[in-house]
Write an enzyme that holds these catalytic residues in place. Structure first.
Site, short mmCIF file in Angstrom:
data_model
loop_
_atom_site.label_atom_id
_atom_site.label_comp_id
_atom_site.label_asym_id
_atom_site.label_seq_id
_atom_site.Cartn_x
_atom_site.Cartn_y
_atom_site.Cartn_z
N SER A 299 34.51 17.39 79.10
CA SER A 299 35.13 16.58 78.06
C SER A 299 34.67 16.86 76.65
O SER A 299 35.33 16.47 75.70
CB SER A 299 34.94 15.09 78.37
OG SER A 299 35.92 14.64 79.28
N SER B 65 38.02 15.28 76.84
CA SER B 65 38.46 14.03 76.24
C SER B 65 37.94 13.80 74.82
O SER B 65 38.42 12.92 74.11
CB SER B 65 38.03 12.86 77.11
OG SER B 65 36.61 12.80 77.22
N LYS C 248 33.02 9.18 68.83
CA LYS C 248 34.07 9.10 69.84
C LYS C 248 34.37 7.65 70.17
O LYS C 248 33.46 6.81 70.24
CB LYS C 248 33.64 9.86 71.09
CG LYS C 248 34.70 9.97 72.18
CD LYS C 248 34.19 10.81 73.34
CE LYS C 248 35.24 10.93 74.43
NZ LYS C 248 34.77 11.76 75.58
#
Length: 505
Positions: free
Chosen positions: A187, A163, A88
């Site tokens: 997320s 996210s 990420k």
């Protein structure tokens, strides 16, 4: 390359992490062969979804060749030896841009891996690239002004969640068998639910956050993402390192209270011996009627295999207030300076969080902390009569990615851009581990995520239960997960040409 992949097997890019690692260790699959298969998948699919936003494939091939040389030399091999992993864009990978989805950090290229990535690399993993996320991971729609939008591979018109949306899409499309995620209010659980993969939010401190600015405020944590529960456990066995720089990671004599290696070998458990609580909304979350129906269909299919399943929920009084105030404190700690110095470079969600945070007084924060303490005690008391909770992962299913967030659910206005994540932050506030696994399809034929929540620090048993439920679901035709249509994705036009791709508020 030192081996040829078995001609009767599927594409190496679709192998589970555990199976790929086994084949590499036995010399039946070359790490370079796996790396090239994953790279080929990225090159074929990513123009349609825009999930992997920074990459250096030459470095991946070089690392894979070294992994093969180490195996040939019979050197000691780590648990993730030769496995590509997607990272990420909130974690530093040496030589790859870390932008946090922020225009302020558009040109930021770290020279060193951060602690999480260094640990994965030490275990033999090969970072294949950085995955997209919203600016500073604020929100559950993966869009930012640096890299644009990431689409859901099951329907390119829909939101992939966030996210950790880029990580979920990368897994669903076969870019890597493992991916990193992080979770404050869902997320990694939300994108896992939307994309049909697995996302695990561990108990606070299991995965240390050595650089977390608000280190004594237990809300945000990193966690593993994969295509199945056992692979999540394998990745967690590496991520759950003893690091005293996180005050919630209890380290004594160089060891943690939990044995990281246990996560790589999940025990079997008897679902019929456990007490499950079932809730559609925790008594406060604005869950849409369609999601409730899909959730009920899934639970009803599982009921014959569960001994005890009761309609019940912990008392979630003040959940919205607690989360709103404490989340704002976290955003103020890092982002207020960006809003003050470069407001034109800061997006709407982050700006709104800072603005909201500044509206609270010290007394508001004090009250929220007291509320959280009471909330936690109620949750821990609930688990005296219950082993696990089954709930929807998200209040609303994937919508058009042009919509920043659901401003209404079944005609009722949401309170903020994060209010629709209430099914996830219900357990965040109490610090309980939570996992999302695929469980059927919704009324629009999109993946549906079942959330399973356990007692704080009961992470190993939660993973074991999730693996049993996953196996059960796989055997039920109406619930068994299915991946995206890769051939259709390979033919799809570039997402970057879509209207609104760059229109991020």
């Amino acid at each position: 390359m030192v081996a040829n992949f078995r001609p009767d097997a599927s594409d190496p890019a679709d192998l589970s992490a555990i199976e790929a690692r086994r084949l590499i260790g036995r010399g039946e699959l070359a790490a370079e062969e796996l790396a090239r298969a994953c790279i080929a998948r990225v090159e074929a699919i990513d123009p349609a979804v825009n999930a992997l936003v920074a990459r250096d494939f030459d470095a991946v091939i070089e690392g894979a060749r070294k992994a093969d040389a180490d195996r040939a030399a019979e050197n000691a091999l780590g648990p993730l030896h030769g496995l590509p992993v997607a990272i990420k864009d909130m974690n530093d990978v040496a030589g790859l841009a870390t932008t946090f989805g922020s225009e302020i950090f558009r040109g930021n290229v770290p020279k060193r891996d951060d602690a999480l990535v260094a640990g994965l690399r030490k275990a033999g993993a090969l970072p294949i690239g950085k995955t997209n996320n919203p600016e500073w991971s604020a929100g559950a729609n993966t869009r930012n002004r640096v890299f644009g939008t990431t689409a859901n591979p099951h329907d390119l018109t829909r939101n992939c969640g966030g996210s950790s949306g880029g990580s979920a899409v990368a897994l669903a499309c076969g870019y890597a068998p493992l991916a990193s995620g992080s979770d404050l209010g869902g997320s990694l659980r939300t994108p896992a639910a939307f994309c049909g993969v697995v996302g695990f939010r561990p108990s606070f401190g299991v995965v240390p956050g050595d650089a977390r600015r608000t280190s004594l405020l237990p809300l945000a944590t990193s966690g593993p993402m994969a295509r199945n529960v056992a692979d999540c456990g394998l990745m967690l066995s590496v991520m759950a390192r003893p690091d005293p720089r996180d005050p919630f990671t209890a380290v004594a004599g160089g060891k943690t209270a939990w044995r990281p290696e246990d996560f790589a070998n999940l025990p079997r458990c008897d679902l019929a011996s456990l007490r499950f609580a079932v809730t559609e909304d925790f008594g406060f979350a604005p869950v849409e009627a369609a999601s409730q129906r899909t959730f009920r269909e899934g639970v009803n299919a599982l009921l014959p295999f569960l001994r005890s399943c009761e309609e019940a929920s912990p008392d979630c009084t003040d959940a919205d207030r607690i989360f709103a105030v404490l989340r704002s404190v976290i955003f103020l700690s890092t982002h207020a300076a960006f809003v003050d110095k470069s407001p034109e470079l800061v997006g709407e969600n982050v700006t709104e969080n800072v603005r909201e945070g500044r509206s609270y007084s010290a007394e508001d924060v004090a009250q929220a902390l007291v509320m959280q303490g009471n909330y936690d005690r109620r949750w821990q008391g609930f688990f005296e009569d219950c082993d696990f909770i089954l709930a929807p992962a998200v209040t609303a299913q994937p919508r058009d990615w042009h919509e920043a967030y659901p401003k209404e659910i079944d005609g009722q206005a949401t309170a903020s851009y994060y209010h629709w994540l209430a099914c996830a932050y219900a357990s965040t506030i109490a610090g309980c581990p939570s996992i999302t696994i695929p469980c059927g399809r919704d009324e629009n034929d999109m993946p549906f995520g079942l959330q399973i929540i356990g007692r704080r620090h009961d992470d190993l048993r939660l993973l074991a239960v999730a693996a049993e439920l996953e196996a059960l679901i796989a055997g039920l035709s109406e619930l068994a997960p299915k991946g995206p249509d890769l051939a259709a994705l390979a033919r799809a036009p570039k997402l970057s040409a879509a209207e609104g791709f760059w229109d991020v508020p």
